[in-house]
Design a protein around this motif. Sequence first.
Motif, mmCIF file in Angstrom:
data_model
loop_
_atom_site.group_PDB
_atom_site.id
_atom_site.type_symbol
_atom_site.label_atom_id
_atom_site.label_comp_id
_atom_site.label_asym_id
_atom_site.label_seq_id
_atom_site.Cartn_x
_atom_site.Cartn_y
_atom_site.Cartn_z
ATOM 1 N N GLY A 117 0.809 -1.207 0.000
ATOM 2 C CA GLY A 117 0.000 0.000 0.000
ATOM 3 C C GLY A 117 0.842 1.255 0.000
ATOM 4 N N GLY A 118 0.176 2.379 -0.111
ATOM 5 C CA GLY A 118 0.887 3.643 -0.133
ATOM 6 C C GLY A 118 1.506 3.916 -1.494
ATOM 7 N N GLU A 119 2.371 4.903 -1.513
ATOM 8 C CA GLU A 119 3.000 5.329 -2.769
ATOM 9 C C GLU A 119 3.963 4.253 -3.280
ATOM 10 O OE1 GLU A 119 5.665 9.073 -4.483
ATOM 11 O OE2 GLU A 119 5.078 8.968 -2.367
ATOM 12 N N LEU A 157 11.361 3.570 -9.531
ATOM 13 C CA LEU A 157 12.354 2.658 -10.103
ATOM 14 C C LEU A 157 13.502 3.474 -10.684
ATOM 15 C CD1 LEU A 157 13.070 -0.293 -10.840
ATOM 16 C CD2 LEU A 157 11.923 0.105 -13.042
ATOM 17 N N ILE A 158 14.722 3.201 -10.236
ATOM 18 C CA ILE A 158 15.896 3.921 -10.747
ATOM 19 C C ILE A 158 16.680 2.991 -11.675
ATOM 20 C CG2 ILE A 158 16.103 5.502 -8.802
ATOM 21 C CD1 ILE A 158 18.218 3.660 -7.608
ATOM 22 N N GLU A 159 17.033 3.522 -12.831
ATOM 23 C CA GLU A 159 17.794 2.732 -13.796
ATOM 24 C C GLU A 159 19.292 2.830 -13.546
ATOM 25 O OE1 GLU A 159 16.723 3.547 -17.791
ATOM 26 O OE2 GLU A 159 14.608 3.098 -17.513
ATOM 27 N N SER A 160 19.728 3.915 -12.924
ATOM 28 C CA SER A 160 21.149 4.100 -12.624
ATOM 29 C C SER A 160 21.322 4.401 -11.144
ATOM 30 C CB SER A 160 21.735 5.242 -13.456
ATOM 31 O OG SER A 160 23.059 5.535 -13.050
ATOM 32 N N LYS A 161 22.294 3.740 -10.547
ATOM 33 C CA LYS A 161 22.533 3.899 -9.112
ATOM 34 C C LYS A 161 23.487 5.050 -8.796
ATOM 35 C CE LYS A 161 22.147 -1.020 -7.910
ATOM 36 N NZ LYS A 161 21.798 -1.512 -9.244
ATOM 37 N N GLU A 181 14.898 4.730 2.627
ATOM 38 C CA GLU A 181 14.421 6.009 3.159
ATOM 39 C C GLU A 181 13.724 6.840 2.079
ATOM 40 O OE1 GLU A 181 16.498 10.209 4.468
ATOM 41 O OE2 GLU A 181 17.535 8.338 4.987
ATOM 42 N N ARG A 182 14.233 6.808 0.865
ATOM 43 C CA ARG A 182 13.689 7.641 -0.223
ATOM 44 C C ARG A 182 12.735 6.863 -1.128
ATOM 45 N NH1 ARG A 182 18.195 12.122 -1.918
ATOM 46 N NH2 ARG A 182 18.908 12.585 0.202
ATOM 47 N N ASN A 183 12.395 5.646 -0.734
ATOM 48 C CA ASN A 183 11.435 4.839 -1.478
ATOM 49 C C ASN A 183 11.893 4.617 -2.926
ATOM 50 O OD1 ASN A 183 9.104 3.272 -1.537
ATOM 51 N ND2 ASN A 183 7.834 4.955 -2.302
ATOM 52 N N LEU A 184 13.163 4.222 -3.057
ATOM 53 C CA LEU A 184 13.743 3.950 -4.368
ATOM 54 C C LEU A 184 13.848 2.448 -4.575
ATOM 55 C CD1 LEU A 184 16.687 6.531 -4.309
ATOM 56 C CD2 LEU A 184 14.417 6.831 -5.319
ATOM 57 N N ASP A 204 15.795 -0.329 -7.059
ATOM 58 C CA ASP A 204 16.704 -0.647 -8.162
ATOM 59 C C ASP A 204 16.298 -1.986 -8.765
ATOM 60 O OD1 ASP A 204 17.752 -2.627 -6.465
ATOM 61 O OD2 ASP A 204 19.397 -1.340 -5.792
ATOM 62 N N PHE A 205 16.933 -2.373 -9.851
ATOM 63 C CA PHE A 205 16.531 -3.581 -10.560
ATOM 64 C C PHE A 205 16.701 -4.839 -9.708
ATOM 65 C CE2 PHE A 205 17.317 -1.084 -14.564
ATOM 66 C CZ PHE A 205 15.991 -1.075 -14.954
ATOM 67 N N GLU A 206 17.732 -4.860 -8.880
ATOM 68 C CA GLU A 206 17.956 -6.037 -8.041
ATOM 69 C C GLU A 206 16.877 -6.145 -6.962
ATOM 70 O OE1 GLU A 206 20.862 -4.733 -10.367
ATOM 71 O OE2 GLU A 206 20.635 -3.644 -8.459
ATOM 72 N N SER A 207 16.557 -5.007 -6.335
ATOM 73 C CA SER A 207 15.502 -5.025 -5.316
ATOM 74 C C SER A 207 14.154 -5.357 -5.930
ATOM 75 C CB SER A 207 15.433 -3.662 -4.619
ATOM 76 O OG SER A 207 16.647 -3.398 -3.931
ATOM 77 N N LEU A 208 13.964 -4.957 -7.189
ATOM 78 C CA LEU A 208 12.728 -5.294 -7.892
ATOM 79 C C LEU A 208 12.531 -6.810 -7.946
ATOM 80 C CD1 LEU A 208 10.325 -4.793 -9.848
ATOM 81 C CD2 LEU A 208 12.007 -4.618 -11.691
ATOM 82 N N LEU A 209 13.573 -7.527 -8.331
ATOM 83 C CA LEU A 209 13.472 -8.984 -8.394
ATOM 84 C C LEU A 209 13.319 -9.580 -7.005
ATOM 85 C CD1 LEU A 209 16.181 -9.973 -11.076
ATOM 86 C CD2 LEU A 209 13.819 -9.239 -11.403
ATOM 87 N N GLU A 210 14.072 -9.044 -6.056
ATOM 88 C CA GLU A 210 14.045 -9.589 -4.699
ATOM 89 C C GLU A 210 12.682 -9.378 -4.040
ATOM 90 O OE1 GLU A 210 17.382 -9.852 -1.248
ATOM 91 O OE2 GLU A 210 16.945 -7.855 -2.041
ATOM 92 N N LEU A 211 12.113 -8.195 -4.202
ATOM 93 C CA LEU A 211 10.807 -7.914 -3.613
ATOM 94 C C LEU A 211 9.707 -8.762 -4.241
ATOM 95 C CD1 LEU A 211 10.704 -4.032 -3.104
ATOM 96 C CD2 LEU A 211 10.562 -5.800 -1.353
#
Length: 708
Positions: free
Chosen positions: A104-106, A110-114, A185-188, A190-197
């Motif tokens: 839920g929430g915002e 997704l950031i393409e570059s770290k 903290e900034r609700n970002l 990345d591609f790796e966290s996308l797969l992990e989540l």
Amino acid sequence: MDPDRVLEGLDPEQTEAARALRGPVCILAGAGTGKTRAITHRIAHAVSSGVVSEQQVLAVTFTARAAGEMRGRLRGLGAPRVQARTFHSAALRQLSFFWPQVIGGEKPTLIESKIQAVARAAHSVGVQPDRTGLRDLASEIEWAKVTQVRPTDYEKTVAKTSRQAPMPPGEVARVFEAYEALRRERNLLDFESLLELTAGMINEYPAIAQRVRDQYRYFVVDEFQDVNPLQKLLLDAWLGDRDDLCVVGDPSQTIYSFAGATPGYLTGFAARYPHATVVRLVRDYRSTPQVVRVANHVIAQARGTTSANHLTLQAQRPDGPDPMYQEYEDEPAEATGVARKISVLLEDGTPASEIAVLLRTNSQSAAYEQALTDEGVPFTVRGTTRFFERAEIKQAVHTLRGARHGAAGEDPEPLVHTVRQLLGQLGLTEQAPEGRQARERWESLSALAQLAEDLAAAPAPGGREVTMADLVDELDVRMATEHAPGFEGVTLASLHSAKGLEWDAVFLVGLTEGMMPIIYAETDDQVEEERRLFYVGVTRAREHLAMSWSLARSPGGRKSRKPSRFLDGLRPASPSTASKRAERRKGGVARCRVCGNALGEAAERKLGRCLDCPSSYDEALLERLRDWRRTNAQEQKVPAYVIFTDATLQAIAEQEPTSVSQLSAVSGIGAVKLDRYGEAVLALVSGADPADDTDGPAGGNEEETADE
């Protein structure tokens, strides 16, 4: 569509793969064997046979281009609603759909570059890398995340695996931990966290797992040798306890281990699923038998090669031209030679878009960009930023322009010294740094420094010294003559970016030890990955394959380079190669002046005779030559061999040249030495006293004056 019609046109092995409608299925597919054809026909056959509906199929590949190609083929086979996506595209779709009910929430951004986030994280923990260091840090964090290494475990893992970190492991770990905290903290995302989540969401919420697994029941994963642990985690979450999975790949084309990929999931598939159907595709429809023989030889030499993980390709095309192996004196000569061969291909009707020059590193492209421009051959650069468009080169050119204006009215330092000093402020060090991005930046700056050295080696008009203004003018000309990005022409590409592509003609260049395998490949595993990279390059060629290397970096430089070990057993044996070199120098095969046999050994060519053939010489002349060499070496403060080696003096004493042309025919006496010492040597041979005003080597540069 009629299920049987879907199978029309497939070869026996492809048909076997397409008929294996239920998983687990493992398709080991060699280069050019039609793997995309096999898996798309398998999917279409399963759909037309009623085994699965189109909407229940998820085909996963690694690039959007490959996914698009797969969707296009499936449309043509009557299965337009099959989902063909990359891992990240499929995960993003699922996570976005379930986000409101799971978290839920915002939604996160997704950031393409770290880079920016890593920079802030590094600053927060007192680490201040430059931009290149930031890119290396970002790549290292990506590696850690895809291999499931946490910040707290990073140092221990690096020590255990002997991994080369781009900076002290403790600093990397601190930046990594700060980056993850900043990202949350900034609700970002990345591609790796996308797969992990996404994997975590499926594993932790049974209702969501049920919905996902009801939606997708039939999985196909292409390029399975490139799967990393994080992608495997997501794939296992999709599958659950099912095994309706078809994987496709080739262990011999694993070239991304440095980024966390492992072929173990592919090679161990049959062990995990003992009841799996394993199909081997070995009929090569891409390349001629001549190219296939090279490919088979290269990969057969790999360490640990077994029948279980090695595919011997079987050529299906008619015969073509033999592969070309070419040795050049130096890098500019190699680039020029390749450009001229390309011109011949173009004249013979080969389209420019069907020709590629494949490079190991980005820094090699500048010479080929210039050589192709000089030859009037259009080209495009793929998979890397063109040399003069790279950030570090733009910065360097800006710095050099400033130095040109600042030097007005001053007594300038020698050009090469000034250039290296200025580029040193931008990161050009004596030794290449650790970290992939840092090394690429260093290689680009090094190539620019070499350009300055090459320019300084030839006098400017009027015999004056070359200045910074001359260098900047040369750079302006080179930048102005480059073609616009996207122009249709010959492809310049790195070997990594060439994966999945093919051309009628392929030129593999710079095949020397230190470049192929790259000097940074120190372990056996790293060298074997370099071999697989070379194999990928070879198998990109349909018909014309040319492999080349150069003995020196720049004209007149020491010819100390050795051809790549991967060419052993392919290129002509070294005596033959040496004889060809002698033939080019002297207009014919080097032969013994006593018995007439061809000379193979370097010492034999130097003397002009077989080592065991009798020969007489004037001992007094040899002694005079040695005394003269000793005196000059002392005056110039250089080792005696820098002037002439013992073998060259012996050859002079035996052959007793009486003219400049005869002296130039003696091996080891090039144009520079002939100009510097020729008059004195001829005087010694004639019995006269040599001139006492012989010039010494400019700056005492051994590389210019050492006997070749």
